[in-house]
Design a protein around this motif. Structure first.
Motif, mmCIF file in Angstrom:
data_model
loop_
_atom_site.group_PDB
_atom_site.id
_atom_site.type_symbol
_atom_site.label_atom_id
_atom_site.label_comp_id
_atom_site.label_asym_id
_atom_site.label_seq_id
_atom_site.Cartn_x
_atom_site.Cartn_y
_atom_site.Cartn_z
ATOM 1 N N MET A 71 0.815 -1.215 0.000
ATOM 2 C CA MET A 71 0.000 0.000 0.000
ATOM 3 C C MET A 71 0.850 1.268 0.000
ATOM 4 O O MET A 71 0.327 2.373 0.122
ATOM 5 C CB MET A 71 -0.931 0.006 1.211
ATOM 6 C CG MET A 71 -1.910 -1.152 1.257
ATOM 7 S SD MET A 71 -3.065 -1.139 -0.133
ATOM 8 C CE MET A 71 -4.090 0.259 0.321
ATOM 9 N N ILE A 72 2.169 1.140 -0.138
ATOM 10 C CA ILE A 72 3.082 2.281 -0.069
ATOM 11 C C ILE A 72 3.414 2.754 -1.488
ATOM 12 O O ILE A 72 3.889 1.966 -2.312
ATOM 13 C CB ILE A 72 4.366 1.909 0.691
ATOM 14 C CG1 ILE A 72 4.016 1.543 2.141
ATOM 15 C CG2 ILE A 72 5.380 3.043 0.646
ATOM 16 C CD1 ILE A 72 5.191 1.060 2.954
ATOM 17 N N PRO A 73 3.161 4.023 -1.813
ATOM 18 C CA PRO A 73 3.350 4.492 -3.191
ATOM 19 C C PRO A 73 4.739 4.228 -3.756
ATOM 20 O O PRO A 73 4.870 3.786 -4.908
ATOM 21 C CB PRO A 73 3.059 5.997 -3.084
ATOM 22 C CG PRO A 73 2.158 6.134 -1.912
ATOM 23 C CD PRO A 73 2.590 5.073 -0.943
ATOM 24 N N ILE A 75 2.774 12.478 -3.553
ATOM 25 C CA ILE A 75 1.792 11.444 -3.250
ATOM 26 C C ILE A 75 2.237 10.803 -1.943
ATOM 27 O O ILE A 75 3.040 9.869 -1.932
ATOM 28 C CB ILE A 75 1.714 10.404 -4.378
ATOM 29 C CG1 ILE A 75 1.426 11.089 -5.712
ATOM 30 C CG2 ILE A 75 0.651 9.348 -4.067
ATOM 31 C CD1 ILE A 75 1.517 10.167 -6.913
ATOM 32 N N PRO A 76 1.778 11.331 -0.809
ATOM 33 C CA PRO A 76 2.266 10.850 0.485
ATOM 34 C C PRO A 76 1.759 9.442 0.777
ATOM 35 O O PRO A 76 0.696 9.027 0.300
ATOM 36 C CB PRO A 76 1.689 11.862 1.481
ATOM 37 C CG PRO A 76 0.452 12.361 0.818
ATOM 38 C CD PRO A 76 0.757 12.378 -0.659
ATOM 39 N N TYR A 90 -1.432 6.970 -12.823
ATOM 40 C CA TYR A 90 -0.402 7.644 -13.604
ATOM 41 C C TYR A 90 0.421 6.650 -14.426
ATOM 42 O O TYR A 90 0.835 6.952 -15.550
ATOM 43 C CB TYR A 90 0.511 8.446 -12.688
ATOM 44 C CG TYR A 90 -0.135 9.667 -12.081
ATOM 45 C CD1 TYR A 90 -1.217 10.295 -12.677
ATOM 46 C CD2 TYR A 90 0.348 10.213 -10.879
ATOM 47 C CE1 TYR A 90 -1.798 11.414 -12.114
ATOM 48 C CE2 TYR A 90 -0.224 11.346 -10.313
ATOM 49 C CZ TYR A 90 -1.298 11.941 -10.940
ATOM 50 O OH TYR A 90 -1.866 13.043 -10.382
ATOM 51 N N TYR A 91 0.683 5.481 -13.865
ATOM 52 C CA TYR A 91 1.438 4.464 -14.599
ATOM 53 C C TYR A 91 0.672 4.045 -15.853
ATOM 54 O O TYR A 91 1.241 3.941 -16.944
ATOM 55 C CB TYR A 91 1.697 3.260 -13.707
ATOM 56 C CG TYR A 91 2.347 2.104 -14.429
ATOM 57 C CD1 TYR A 91 3.702 2.145 -14.762
ATOM 58 C CD2 TYR A 91 1.613 0.977 -14.784
ATOM 59 C CE1 TYR A 91 4.296 1.076 -15.434
ATOM 60 C CE2 TYR A 91 2.199 -0.081 -15.446
ATOM 61 C CZ TYR A 91 3.536 -0.024 -15.774
ATOM 62 O OH TYR A 91 4.119 -1.074 -16.441
ATOM 63 N N TRP A 128 -3.474 4.180 -5.379
ATOM 64 C CA TRP A 128 -4.314 4.255 -6.570
ATOM 65 C C TRP A 128 -3.739 5.254 -7.580
ATOM 66 O O TRP A 128 -3.778 5.018 -8.791
ATOM 67 C CB TRP A 128 -5.738 4.678 -6.191
ATOM 68 C CG TRP A 128 -6.683 4.789 -7.354
ATOM 69 C CD1 TRP A 128 -7.417 3.774 -7.911
ATOM 70 C CD2 TRP A 128 -7.000 5.971 -8.105
ATOM 71 N NE1 TRP A 128 -8.179 4.261 -8.963
ATOM 72 C CE2 TRP A 128 -7.942 5.598 -9.102
ATOM 73 C CE3 TRP A 128 -6.582 7.304 -8.031
ATOM 74 C CZ2 TRP A 128 -8.461 6.520 -10.011
ATOM 75 C CZ3 TRP A 128 -7.103 8.210 -8.937
ATOM 76 C CH2 TRP A 128 -8.033 7.826 -9.907
ATOM 77 N N TRP A 129 -3.197 6.381 -7.100
ATOM 78 C CA TRP A 129 -2.640 7.388 -7.992
ATOM 79 C C TRP A 129 -1.437 6.849 -8.758
ATOM 80 O O TRP A 129 -1.200 7.222 -9.912
ATOM 81 C CB TRP A 129 -2.273 8.638 -7.193
ATOM 82 C CG TRP A 129 -3.481 9.333 -6.658
ATOM 83 C CD1 TRP A 129 -4.029 9.214 -5.399
ATOM 84 C CD2 TRP A 129 -4.335 10.233 -7.369
ATOM 85 N NE1 TRP A 129 -5.151 9.978 -5.287
ATOM 86 C CE2 TRP A 129 -5.369 10.620 -6.480
ATOM 87 C CE3 TRP A 129 -4.323 10.757 -8.653
ATOM 88 C CZ2 TRP A 129 -6.376 11.504 -6.847
ATOM 89 C CZ3 TRP A 129 -5.318 11.635 -9.034
ATOM 90 C CH2 TRP A 129 -6.339 12.003 -8.134
#
Length: 250
Positions: A78-80, A203-204, A130-131, A125-126
C-alpha cells in the motif's frame, strides 16, 4: 509453479519438466522483496531468462513468457514508492506480465484495495492511474541511484505537457537529488520555450487512508538551456512518490 522466488526449487522444477518432456508455456513465480532493494526483481528476471528461457538446453520446454503472478510484500503493497519501484523493475527485467498482490482484501475490497469502501482513492491508486496513463506516450527515463525510480511520459489534458514520476524506496530520505529533463523541444507546445513552468506534487504514503488528490508542494519556473532543464531537490522522502509536471510558461 506457484512459489515465491526460490531459484533452487525453480531449477528442480524446470529440470524435472525437461526430463519428463513437459511443456511449459509460461514460467512464473512470486516476488515478495522484504528488503528495500526492489532492484533485485530485475536481477531475478534477467537470471531466469538467461538461464532457462534463452538457454538452448531448456528450449524443448517451449517457454514463451515470464509472469510474476504476485508481487508486493504484505507490509509494503500500500506504499506508493514501493508500488512504483516494483513497476519500474518489472519493466527493467522485461517481465511479460505481472499481478499486484492485495492479500486478504482481493475479494472484499474495491479493485484490490486501491479504493476505500466509500470508493475514494488511496495513495497507491494514484500510482497505478499515472502508470497506466504513461503507456500512452512513454519516453525514456534512467536513474543512477537504484533506490530512486523514474517514469517519464507525455500526459493527457489540455494544460499539462509532460510528467515525471519519482519515488524513493530506500529506508531513509535521499538528499541532493537532481532531475535532468532533456529534449524539451520534442514536447508539444514547448518546442520554442525559453522557460518552463514546473509543478511538483507529492503522493504521500497514507496507506489505507484516502488521498483525494496529490499535494502541490512546490511551483516554479526554470530556464531551458541547451534544450534541457535541471531541477534540484534537497531530498526525496522515503515511501512517498512525486509527480513533476511541466507546463508552458506563456
Amino acid at each position: 509453479p506457484s512459489t515465491h522466488w526460490r531459484p533452487d526449487y525453480l531449477d528442480d522444477f524446470l529440470r524435472f519438466s525437461l526430463e519428463n518432456n513437459i511443456k511449459l508455456d509460461v514460467l512464473s513465480w512470486h516476488e515478495f522483496q522484504a528488503s528495500n532493494d526492489i532492484s533485485q526483481v530485475a536481477t531475478n528476471l534477467r537470471q531466469m531468462r538467461e538461464n532457462y528461457v534463452d538457454n538452448p538446453e531448456f528450449a524443448p520446454l517451449g517457454i514463451q513468457e515470464i509472469h510474476i503472478n504476485e508481487y508486493g510484500f504484505s507490509d509494503k503493497h500500500m506504499i506508493p514508492a514501493f508500488a512504483l519501484a516494483y513497476l519500474y523493475y518489472l519493466e527493467e527485467g522485461k517481465a511479460d506480465g505481472a499481478c499486484r498482490t492485495c492479500w486478504d482484501a482481493c475479494w472484499r475490497k474495491p479493485i484490490g484495495d486501491l479504493l476505500t469502501d466509500e470508493l475514494e482513492p488511496r495513495a497507491v491508486w494514484w500510482i497505478y492511474k499515472y502508470y497506466a496513463e504513461s503507456h500512452r506516450s512513454r519516453v525514456q527515463s534512467t536513474t543512477n541511484q537504484r533506490f530512486i525510480v523514474p517514469f517519464a511520459s507525455l500526459t493527457p489534458g489540455e494544460d499539462s505537457e509532460a510528467r515525471v514520476l519519482l519515488a524513493n524506496h530506500y529506508t531513509f530520505s535521499i538528499g541532493n537529488v537532481s532531475v535532468i529533463l532533456k529534449n524539451i523541444n520534442e514536447i508539444p507546445n514547448l518546442a520554442e520555450a525559453k522557460e518552463v513552468h514546473v509543478k511538483l506534487y507529492k503522493i504521500p504514503s497514507t496507506e489505507r487512508l484516502p488521498l483525494l488528490e496529490p499535494q502541490l508542494i512546490d511551483e516554479f519556473t526554470k530556464p531551458v538551456v541547451d534544450n534541457t532543464i535541471s531541477i534540484e531537490r534537497g531530498a526525496l522522502s522515503n515511501n512517498d512518490a512525486y509527480s513533476i509536471e511541466l507546463f508552458s510558461s506563456n
